[in-house]
Design an enzyme around this catalytic site. Structure first.
Site, short mmCIF file in Angstrom:
data_model
loop_
_atom_site.label_atom_id
_atom_site.label_comp_id
_atom_site.label_asym_id
_atom_site.label_seq_id
_atom_site.Cartn_x
_atom_site.Cartn_y
_atom_site.Cartn_z
N LYS A 43 51.89 -18.78 26.97
CA LYS A 43 53.26 -18.30 27.18
C LYS A 43 54.21 -19.47 27.43
O LYS A 43 55.29 -19.55 26.84
CB LYS A 43 53.29 -17.33 28.34
N ARG A 62 55.44 -15.36 36.25
CA ARG A 62 54.49 -14.70 35.35
C ARG A 62 53.32 -15.62 35.04
O ARG A 62 53.46 -16.83 34.94
CB ARG A 62 55.18 -14.32 34.02
N GLY A 76 48.22 -8.23 30.36
CA GLY A 76 48.10 -7.29 31.47
C GLY A 76 46.97 -7.58 32.43
O GLY A 76 46.76 -6.84 33.39
N MET A 124 46.52 -10.36 34.34
CA MET A 124 46.89 -11.13 35.53
C MET A 124 48.26 -10.66 36.02
O MET A 124 48.82 -9.70 35.50
CB MET A 124 46.83 -12.62 35.24
N ARG A 127 54.50 -14.91 20.76
CA ARG A 127 53.13 -15.38 20.58
C ARG A 127 52.66 -14.90 19.22
O ARG A 127 53.25 -13.97 18.64
CB ARG A 127 52.21 -14.82 21.67
N HIS A 162 14.61 -2.94 18.30
CA HIS A 162 14.08 -2.57 16.98
C HIS A 162 15.04 -1.66 16.24
O HIS A 162 15.35 -1.88 15.06
CB HIS A 162 12.71 -1.89 17.13
N ARG A 220 9.76 -9.33 3.94
CA ARG A 220 8.71 -9.06 4.92
C ARG A 220 7.65 -8.17 4.28
O ARG A 220 7.87 -6.97 4.09
CB ARG A 220 9.31 -8.40 6.15
N GLU A 268 9.27 -20.94 14.02
CA GLU A 268 9.64 -19.88 14.95
C GLU A 268 8.97 -20.04 16.32
O GLU A 268 9.07 -19.15 17.17
CB GLU A 268 9.29 -18.51 14.37
N SER A 278 11.99 -22.42 6.99
CA SER A 278 12.91 -21.32 7.28
C SER A 278 12.84 -21.05 8.77
O SER A 278 11.76 -20.78 9.30
CB SER A 278 12.53 -20.05 6.50
N GLY A 284 12.91 -19.09 11.88
CA GLY A 284 12.83 -17.70 12.35
C GLY A 284 13.40 -17.61 13.76
O GLY A 284 12.66 -17.61 14.74
N THR A 285 14.72 -17.54 13.86
CA THR A 285 15.36 -17.69 15.17
C THR A 285 15.16 -16.49 16.08
O THR A 285 15.37 -16.60 17.29
CB THR A 285 16.86 -17.97 15.00
N ASN A 286 14.76 -15.33 15.54
CA ASN A 286 14.46 -14.21 16.44
C ASN A 286 13.29 -14.58 17.37
O ASN A 286 13.40 -14.52 18.59
CB ASN A 286 14.08 -12.96 15.63
N ASP A 287 12.17 -14.98 16.76
CA ASP A 287 11.00 -15.32 17.57
C ASP A 287 11.17 -16.66 18.26
O ASP A 287 10.64 -16.87 19.36
CB ASP A 287 9.74 -15.33 16.70
N CYS A 294 16.38 -17.33 8.71
CA CYS A 294 16.22 -15.94 8.26
C CYS A 294 16.19 -14.97 9.44
O CYS A 294 15.85 -13.81 9.27
CB CYS A 294 14.97 -15.78 7.41
N TYR A 336 21.02 -22.95 3.81
CA TYR A 336 21.40 -21.56 3.60
C TYR A 336 21.14 -20.74 4.86
O TYR A 336 20.38 -21.16 5.74
CB TYR A 336 20.64 -20.94 2.42
#
Length: 890
Positions: free
Chosen positions: A22, A91, A100, A102, A324, A440, A564, A752, A771, A773-776, A839, A859
């Site tokens: 602001k 303000r 709104g 603060m 703004r 899941h 899979r 992974e 590749s 496997g970022t979940n595991d 993946c 990728y």
């Protein structure tokens, strides 16, 4: 020398970190010559010091006094002057807009004496006393901590403006009774205490909640803007309003907003009075309207964006109080970005920076028209966006049966398992009472484009009785039996009884069919064309069926990053897997494997046809074998029931039960699965590789261009991958000899496990690609099972700020992200040019895509419905490297 206070004439919009959004914009409007009431800004640095120490910076009081004196001199009036008082507003103004959240205090400078001076100079006694009333009310609640309901009740008893003098006396008595002190009559004290109150409001509950939801850092603090008061409530020749330079809902060009004659700004925001369309200002004050239109055009050209403007008309003079870059809907964001390119105000890289993958995702899914829907029946986690209507069913078989009969269904479960997959495929939506955004149900639903609401804790699900119940706020219990129609809103996380009307998605239709319409769809299409030209990373899809692959290709996927194979063993084929597991001899096992070969080969052939000419990464069987066997409890009950009845239990059930008990693992995720399974179950790897090789041979014979990559899951050591690689190459060589054609394919692995990331230099010696496997990798790095922790302590961690966002939704840059960087650097140190992708679910998360670009991945791969989002975010990452560096430490 550090300065804690800056005049509006000294700054600009580039100083938003110091002056807040602001304050920076007020300085910018002042700099370009718009009529801004004079004032000054207390910096965010002063706020941070106050919040850290509990006291103001040493020089702040002196600087406030100096700037106030300069403001008084330029105005020719003094704060609290009994004859002609100067009044100011105080303000908040954080770096990022927190509307709104603060505090604001108006009319600082009024007291028992100066109110008479204001009445005399304005010629409007009721206005003067009403201004004093507003100050006491705001100051009392915000600064002195008095319950605002006390003031509201008194105001409700004295609504007549002629009663304002008596109302002020009543308000002053409330202050005296509730605090034991008098309302401060010293204007300088009012100002200092108001500034401190705004500082403290940074840590107010609603501000903290808003920051968590919007992922705004906790340590920024807020600036405070002190500005000369101008009044829109001085009679019919005054008023106040809010204006937008374009429609923030649709993006259409024009002037949009509201105007309220004879009113203050908070009257518009609070909705205590009904405003009129902005165009009616032209009838009241044609000259002010023309000036406003001119100023709006100036601001839009200057900011090169939709501007949100607050203004006041004081006795025929227009004042600009705030501007703004305006918040907008997803539709408006995409439309406006393209419009501004066409108008020559921005270029395509900036247009891509102005829109986000989250906004695009919101435009792809159907939504409900909830204008007359009433309160929802239940609320949960919005796990997979969209809107769906269907009859409630409580198990997979019933979902399949009803769907086959042409009925739309909603699958309701306490939580889902892989056995529920057929029902999830058949259902329009999935609703669970447990789980979160990465459970899941959520992961699978997003992958299939199914609507999903998880963790609706208010549902009492009784699967056996085929019903669920919900207890309302008033204690009323609503029972919903199987077959009852409900509406599930996966974007809002709500469930409604009955069928709400649906609003379709032309953007989804465009991605499905390529049909290009004017307006929004054309804007999306043009943005995506430029995104594809700008991005460095490719975008693939996680797809297990030809239908998923074909959809992913329509959505712009450049291959399959994860197929899979375990999903190919479900349904009717489960019996074939059971036969393999129960085999007692090599011959029985080989016979079972031979039975599995033809359907696997057909699956791979169809998948390669759908992705002809593009890479297809096929992951060898990953989950533990017991997942393909019946539930232990169910088997035990069947066997025990038969024995209790005096009969002989089914020998097959007995054999299955013994096998399930023998294969039981306390933590299956860390047991006999992935590469370990392939190495210890003879023939399993050969079966899958043979099916792949024969599918490739068939596609080549048919004139196709199959490009298969074989991926080995859950590798911990280079030795594991070396042994599997030898077996894969042996099978490929054998099939090549049979068909008379060389069949080769890259062989790589999933990274992974933390050990795999930390020893990537050795594993890369055996891998043609990685590749991630970022979940595991997230589960094993954090030591958390995502399906369990979201239902237990995630909400508490998010509430307490331990997590800003779930590490299963957005990559944990400091922990898991560091392992990713190590794997990339060490893998390529061994094998320069090593192809590396991701993946896991993170491949479709916008913020994670930026991290993967910065980390140097080739990728990302995600569910088909997230492919357009990943394409857009990969381009934004390539065009904005500074954003990656700035956010890398989050």
């Amino acid at each position: 020398m550090v300065r804690y206070v800056h005049n509006f004439t000294e700054g600009g919009r580039e100083q938003a970190d110091l002056l807040g959004g602001k304050g920076a914009n007020l300085a910018e409007m002042t700099r370009i010559g718009l009529p801004v009431p004079p004032g000054f800004t207390v910096t965010t640095e002063a706020c941070r010091i106050y919040l850290a120490t509990g006291t103001e910076p040493e020089d702040l009081r002196r600087e406030l006094a100096e700037h106030l004196a300069a403001l008084e001199e330029s105005a020719g009036r003094r704060l609290g002057d009994p004859d002609d008082p100067l009044l100011v507003s105080v303000r908040s103004g954080a770096r990022y807009s927190m509307p709104g959240m603060m505090e604001t205090i108006l009319d600082i400078g009024l007291n028992d004496r100066s109110v008479a001076g204001l009445a005399k100079t304005s010629g409007h006694e009721e206005f003067a006393w009403d201004s004093y009333r507003r100050l006491v009310q705001m100051f009392g609640t915000t600064v002195m901590g008095i319950d605002g309901a006390l003031f509201a009740d008194a105001l409700a008893r004295r609504p007549d403006p002629a009663e304002r003098r008596r109302l002020v006396a009543e308000f002053l008595e409330i202050v005296r009774e509730r605090t034991g002190e008098e309302f401060p009559q010293d204007p300088a004290e009012q100002l200092r205490r108001a500034v401190r109150a705004v500082f403290e409001s940074w840590n107010g509950e609603r501000a903290r909640i808003y920051r968590r939801r919007e992922h705004i850092p906790e340590d920024l603090g807020t600036a405070v803007n002190v500005q000369t008061m101008v009044f829109g409530n001085l009679g019919p020749d005054s008023g106040t309003g809010v204006a937008f330079t374009r429609d923030p809902a649709t993006g259409r060009q024009g002037i949009y907003g509201d105007y309220l004659p004879d009113a203050q700004g908070e009257d518009v925001v609070s909705g205590v009075r009904n405003a009129v369309p902005l165009q009616e200002l032209r009838e009241h004050h044609p000259e002010c309207y023309a000036q406003l239109c001119d100023h709006m055009a100036t601001l839009e050209r200057h900011y090169r964006d939709l501007c949100d403007i607050e203004f006041t008309v004081e006795r025929g003079k227009l004042w600009m109080l705030q501007t703004r870059v305006g918040k907008r809907t997803a539709e408006a964001a995409l439309r406006i970005a393209v419009q501004l390119v066409d108008e020559g105000l921005i270029d395509w890289p900036e247009a891509l920076d102005r829109v986000t993958g989250d906004q695009l995702a919101r435009l792809m899914f159907p939504r409900f028209d909830t204008a007359s829907a009433g309160a929802p029946l239940a609320t949960g986690v919005p796990a997979s966006p969209g809107a769906a209507v269907g009859a409630v069913v409580f198990d997979s078989a019933e979902a399949v049966r009803r769907a086959a009969a042409g009925e739309q269904v909603v699958l309701v479960r306490p939580e889902t398992t892989p056995d529920d997959l057929p029902g999830m495929v058949a259902a329009q939506a999935v609703l669970t009472s447990r789980g979160g955004k990465t459970s899941h149900a959520a992961v699978v639903a997003r992958g299939m484009g199914r609507v999903c609401v998880c963790g609706a804790e208010g549902l009492g699900i009784d699967v056996a009785a085929r019903r669920f119940t919900v207890t309302g706020p008033d204690g009323t219990v609503t029972e919903v039996a199987e077959g009852t129609e409900v509406s599930v809103d996966g974007s809002a996380g709500t469930v409604h009884l009955g069928a709400l009307p649906l609003v379709g998605s032309p953007v989804m239709r465009y991605f499905e069919t390529g049909e290009r319409e004017s307006g929004l769809v054309d804007a999306v299409a043009r943005l995506m064309e430029h995104a594809d030209a700008a991005r460095r990373m490719a975008v693939r899809a996680n797809a297990d069926t030809p239908e998923d692959a074909a959809r992913a290709r329509r959505f712009g996927a450049q291959g399959i990053g994860l197929c899979r194979t375990e999903h190919m063993f479900l349904g009717e084929r489960r019996r074939l897997v059971e036969a393999m597991i129960l085999a007692r001899t090599d011959g029985e096992r080989e016979e079972a494997l031979a039975a599995l070969l033809p359907p696997q080969r057909e699956d791979f052939t169809a998948l390669l046809a759908a992705m002809d000419g593009l890479p297809v990464t096929i992951r060898l069987l990953d989950p533990p074998l017991h997942e393909f066997l019946p539930d232990h409890t169910e088997l035990a009950v069947r066997v025990a029931s038969a024995e209790a009845a005096g009969g002989e239990p089914d020998p097959h059930d007995v054999r299955l039960l013994r096998t399930v008990e023998r294969m039981h693992e306390h933590n299956p995720m860390l047991g006999l699965c992935g590469v370990r399974l392939g190495l210890l179950v003879p023939g399993l790897i050969a079966l899958q590789v043979r099916a792949v090789a024969e599918a490739v041979a068939r596609r080549l014979a048919d004139g196709g261009d199959p490009r298969v990559e074989i991926m080995v899951p859950l590798v911990d050591t280079a030795a594991e991958l070396r042994l599997v690689r030898q077996e894969v190459e042996t099978v490929l060589a054998g099939i090549s000899e049979q068909v008379g054609q060389a069949l080769t394919c890259p062989i790589g692995t999933m990274i992974e496990l933390p050990r795999a990331a930390l020893t990537a230099d050795r594993i890369a010696d055996q891998a043609d690609f990685f590749s991630l496997g970022t979940n595991d990798l997230t589960q094993t790095t954090w030591g958390m099972s995502r399906d369990d922790v979201e239902a237990s302590f995630f909400s508490a961690y998010l509430e307490r700020g331990i997590f800003e966002v779930s590490p299963f939704e957005t990559i944990d840059r400091q922990g898991v992200g560091r392992l990713v960087r190590i794997a990339v650097a060490e893998g390529r140190a061994t094998r320069p040019g090593l192809k590396i992708g991701v993946c896991g679910e993170h491949g479709g998360d916008p913020d994670s895509v930026h991290f993967f670009h910065e980390a140097g991945l080739d990728y990302v791969s995600c569910s088909p419905f997230r492919v357009p989002v990943a394409r857009l975010e990969a381009a934004r990452a390539a065009l904005d490297p500074d954003r990656d560096r700035a956010s890398a430490g989050k």
